[in-house]
Design a protein around this motif. Structure first.
Motif, short mmCIF file in Angstrom:
data_model
loop_
_atom_site.label_atom_id
_atom_site.label_comp_id
_atom_site.label_asym_id
_atom_site.label_seq_id
_atom_site.Cartn_x
_atom_site.Cartn_y
_atom_site.Cartn_z
N SER A 1 -57.28 -8.54 19.67
CA SER A 1 -57.92 -7.46 18.92
C SER A 1 -57.38 -6.13 19.42
O SER A 1 -56.86 -6.02 20.53
CB SER A 1 -59.44 -7.51 19.07
N LEU A 2 -57.53 -5.12 18.60
CA LEU A 2 -57.07 -3.79 18.98
C LEU A 2 -57.84 -3.26 20.18
O LEU A 2 -57.26 -2.68 21.10
CB LEU A 2 -57.20 -2.83 17.80
N GLU A 3 -59.16 -3.46 20.19
CA GLU A 3 -59.96 -2.87 21.26
C GLU A 3 -59.97 -3.72 22.52
O GLU A 3 -60.12 -3.20 23.62
CB GLU A 3 -61.40 -2.60 20.80
N GLY A 4 -59.80 -5.02 22.39
CA GLY A 4 -59.94 -5.89 23.56
C GLY A 4 -58.65 -6.51 24.06
O GLY A 4 -58.63 -7.12 25.12
N GLY A 5 -57.59 -6.39 23.29
CA GLY A 5 -56.33 -7.01 23.67
C GLY A 5 -56.37 -8.52 23.58
O GLY A 5 -57.03 -9.08 22.71
N GLU A 6 -55.70 -9.16 24.51
CA GLU A 6 -55.59 -10.62 24.52
C GLU A 6 -56.67 -11.20 25.44
O GLU A 6 -56.84 -10.75 26.57
CB GLU A 6 -54.21 -11.05 25.04
N ARG A 7 -57.39 -12.19 24.95
CA ARG A 7 -58.42 -12.86 25.74
C ARG A 7 -58.71 -14.22 25.12
O ARG A 7 -58.29 -14.51 24.01
CB ARG A 7 -59.69 -12.02 25.81
N ALA A 8 -59.45 -15.01 25.85
CA ALA A 8 -59.92 -16.29 25.32
C ALA A 8 -61.40 -16.16 25.00
O ALA A 8 -62.12 -15.40 25.66
CB ALA A 8 -59.70 -17.41 26.33
#
Length: 155
Positions: free
Chosen positions: A69-76
């Motif tokens: 996401s734009l606000e959270g970047g890469e994550r699981a």
């Protein structure tokens, strides 16, 4: 819960048992719906679905997704975790979350997010015992979209 079980990747043949487990948490669907969803998710590199199996019976399932996401970047994000009511407090949930964490770490992701309905009071201490901390409380809004909505966009 006695007996032996193992965690393994989900298969299309698990659809009926996964459907049974989903209904226990109030997410009823048909085995056909589950099969169709699994057919999309299982081959995707951005999703991992695992089950805890004791022979032909499933004791639980887990779905984790690589999110961007734009606000959270890469994550699981742990998209779903279901443990059979008869297998709770036996280590099945802990093992399934461990598989999700290992999958995320292997992808180089630095965090795993879990969303838990405020009404699922028994799940909150479970996640906290695994080292998760509550980051926020939010409201979720949903709206059914019609075919006319899609037609306006797709023209």
């Amino acid at each position: 819960m006695s007996g032996t079980w193992q965690v393994r990747p989900a298969q299309l043949a698990d659809a009926a048992e996964m459907t049974r487990l989903s209904a226990q948490l109030g997410y009823p669907m048909s085995p056909t719906d589950m099969s169709q969803r699994l057919a999309i998710l299982l081959p995707s590199e951005r999703h991992h679905v695992a089950v805890a199996a004791s022979g032909e019976q499933l004791l639980g399932w887990m779905h984790v997704e690589h999110r961007s996401s734009l606000e959270g970047g890469e994550r699981a994000e742990l998209m779903g975790l279901v443990v059979d009511s008869n297998a709770r407090r036996s280590g099945v949930g802990r093992a399934l979350v461990g598989v999700a964490e290992d999958w995320a770490a292997a992808r180089g992701l630095l965090s795993l997010t879990v969303r838990s309905n405020a009404a699922r009071e028994l799940s909150h201490p479970f996640y906290e015992a695994l080292g998760y901390s509550r980051a926020k409380t939010q409201h979720v809004y949903s709206k059914a979209l019609s075919a006319a909505s899609a037609e306006r966009v797709l023209g």
